[in-house]
Design a protein around this motif. Structure first.
Motif: not given
Length: 520
Positions: A36-41, A381-387
């Motif tokens: 998992s990428e830790g996007i949603v807990v 832009f922001d995507f998957l927690g990154c700018h």
């Protein structure tokens, strides 16, 4: 430059194929990666995404309709390249191969696999590893272990074989979002999670044979890092315009009838289809009141990510067939962007996306969907927690005098706010009298997991900032404890090095370019 590998091709490098436990027999061994990428807990795993992508379930398909015969053959598939003894992996390999060879085939003899002891044990292993809270029946992982895992699985298998299984109501909970709102989360019972995982083990390889390479979320051998690396490479090849898209209330807008029709393109086993319909219509319990659902799938269910990918596979397919010349689609679950070369192509892409989503009963969020111009670092832009933002290469400017811009990425402002908030929660004033080693031991897993996700980008500056913030919080605990007993100059000894000597994890110096990160 941080890390132990020199970059000679730009700000970062393309990662090799994702390696963890490939289902398709490969000549070279893989290495395990977070699922998992830790996007949603609750942790996605992030767990991490499971490993395996295009072609993960290679092998023959003889005996594809038999309960045990599908597991008759084996090949190297585990991280060490050893011959597997796991019949579940063999089953998955056979299913993938059969589905890959026959794109129009509908599978009809799948239900009996769900009650197999090895399938249920593997499902339990994954549910236990993901932990998670109790559902409406208040049964926990620890409670099942106390009751007896084998006894629990034998009884569940008997219920499945007798076709007496009924899906339970999902417990509704809310988790805070970065914008201050709350995200609804559905928590199935432990029993339902085990059965959903068993169904996922059987169905996933069939649909993996169809899924396209533009889909990166919650798939074997795909990851958020791979999606971000694809964007980086496109940015270096003249893609200066981005459609940053957001689907309005995606998980709450999925049409059950349309979803089941898509599922039935590959599955004809009525017993399996009945299970999926049960989970979709189970309803949610909130404040003791049960509400039946006619649309949507609850976030948090084990089966939800697979159903989500099946639903949006329509978008992937139609875009690839009819709109690929406009730009490249990169999708992670319901988050996606389209990288285009020109402004006009980006505008056309938005219209095409709206038309495709309209067929699915979905729509773009008018306020969160925007067109971004990356040229010469104008916007990001922001995507998957990154700018993501284009930055000029200083070394190339000094050497050649040419102004070349590369698409770089680092933790977004929201990601920085969230990690600071988490550090603050773990270092309240009330812990000032605890042994500092105990406080550090609670911080380290958070810092290490966060750093491992962002370390493949251009995050050195943000890592240093977070290191400084952690030190200030720990120094504040020391000051709180000393109070009026603080001796002159004593605080000067509370340095970063002193905290590291107590075991504090350091982010600075952990940057790894993608291919290097695979080896650490």
């Amino acid at each position: 430059m941080q890390g132990d590998a020199r970059n000679t091709r730009g700000p970062s490098a393309r990662p090799p194929s994702r390696p963890a436990r490939p289902y398709k027999p490969m000549a070279k061994s893989g290495r395990a990666q977070r699922e998992s990428e830790g996007i949603v807990v609750p942790e996605i795993a992030a767990t991490n995404n499971a490993a395996g992508g295009k072609g993960p379930w290679g092998g023959g398909a003889e005996g594809a309709g038999k309960r045990e015969g599908m597991a008759a053959k084996s090949g190297p598939n585990d991280p060490g390249g050893l011959v597997p003894c796991d019949k579940v992996r063999q089953l998955q390999r056979q299913l993938w191969s059969a589905a890959k060879r026959s794109p129009a085939r509908r599978f009809h003899a799948l239900y009996d696999h769900l009650s197999r002891g090895d399938v249920l044990r593997e499902a339990w292993r994954r549910v236990r590893a993901n932990r998670g809270a109790a559902g409406v029946d208040r049964e926990t992982i620890a409670g099942v272990e106390q009751y007896g895992v084998e006894r629990f699985l034998e009884e569940l298998g008997a219920v499945l074989r007798a076709q007496r299984y009924r899906a339970g109501v999902v417990l509704r909970r809310y988790i805070p979002k970065a914008d201050g709102r709350k995200r609804p989360l559905g928590i199935p019972t432990v029993r339902d999670r085990v059965v959903q995982t068993a169904v996922k083990l059987v169905l996933e390889p069939i649909y993996e044979a169809d899924f396209l390479s533009c889909s990166y979320g919650f798939r074997p051998r795909q990851s958020a890092t791979a999606a971000l690396e694809t964007l980086r490479k496109l940015g270096a090849k003249g893609h200066h315009h981005v459609l940053d898209a957001d689907i309005r209330d995606y998980f709450g807008s999925i049409d059950h009838d349309k979803l089941m029709k898509l599922v039935e393109r590959r599955i004809s086993d009525r017993r399996v289809l009945k299970l999926l319909r049960q989970w979709l219509a189970a309803g949610v319990m909130e404040d003791g009141v049960v509400q039946r659902t006619m649309v949507g799938t609850p976030q948090g269910g084990v089966i939800s990510p697979l159903l989500s990918n099946i639903y949006l596979h329509v978008l992937d397919t139609l875009w690839t067939r009819h709109s690929a010349p406009l730009g490249t689609l990169v999708r992670y679950a319901d988050d996606f962007v389209v990288m285009c070369r020109t402004r006009s192509a980006c505008e056309q892409a938005k219209g095409r996306i709206q038309a495709i989503l309209g067929r699915l009963g979905l729509e773009l969020h008018p306020e969160k969907t925007r067109q971004v111009e990356l040229f010469d670092g104008k916007e990001g832009f922001d995507f998957l927690g990154c700018h993501l933002h284009k930055r000029m290469s200083g070394p190339l400017l000094e050497k050649t005098g040419r102004k070349l811009y590369y698409l770089q990425r680092w933790p977004s402002q929201r990601a920085m706010q969230r990690i600071r908030q988490r550090v603050k929660e773990l270092t309240p004033r009330g812990r000032c009298h605890e042994d500092l080693r105990t406080v550090i031991a609670s911080l380290n897993p958070v810092l290490r997991g966060w750093g491992q996700y962002f370390r493949t980008g251009n995050a050195a500056k943000r890592f240093i900032q977070l290191d400084g913030y952690v030190c200030r919080r720990l120094r504040g605990l020391r000051l709180q404890r000393k109070g009026r007993n603080l001796r002159p100059g004593e605080h000067k000894g509370w340095t970063r090095e002193s905290f590291e000597n107590l075991g504090l994890y350091r982010l600075r110096g952990t940057i790894r370019y993608p291919e290097t990160a695979q080896c650490h």
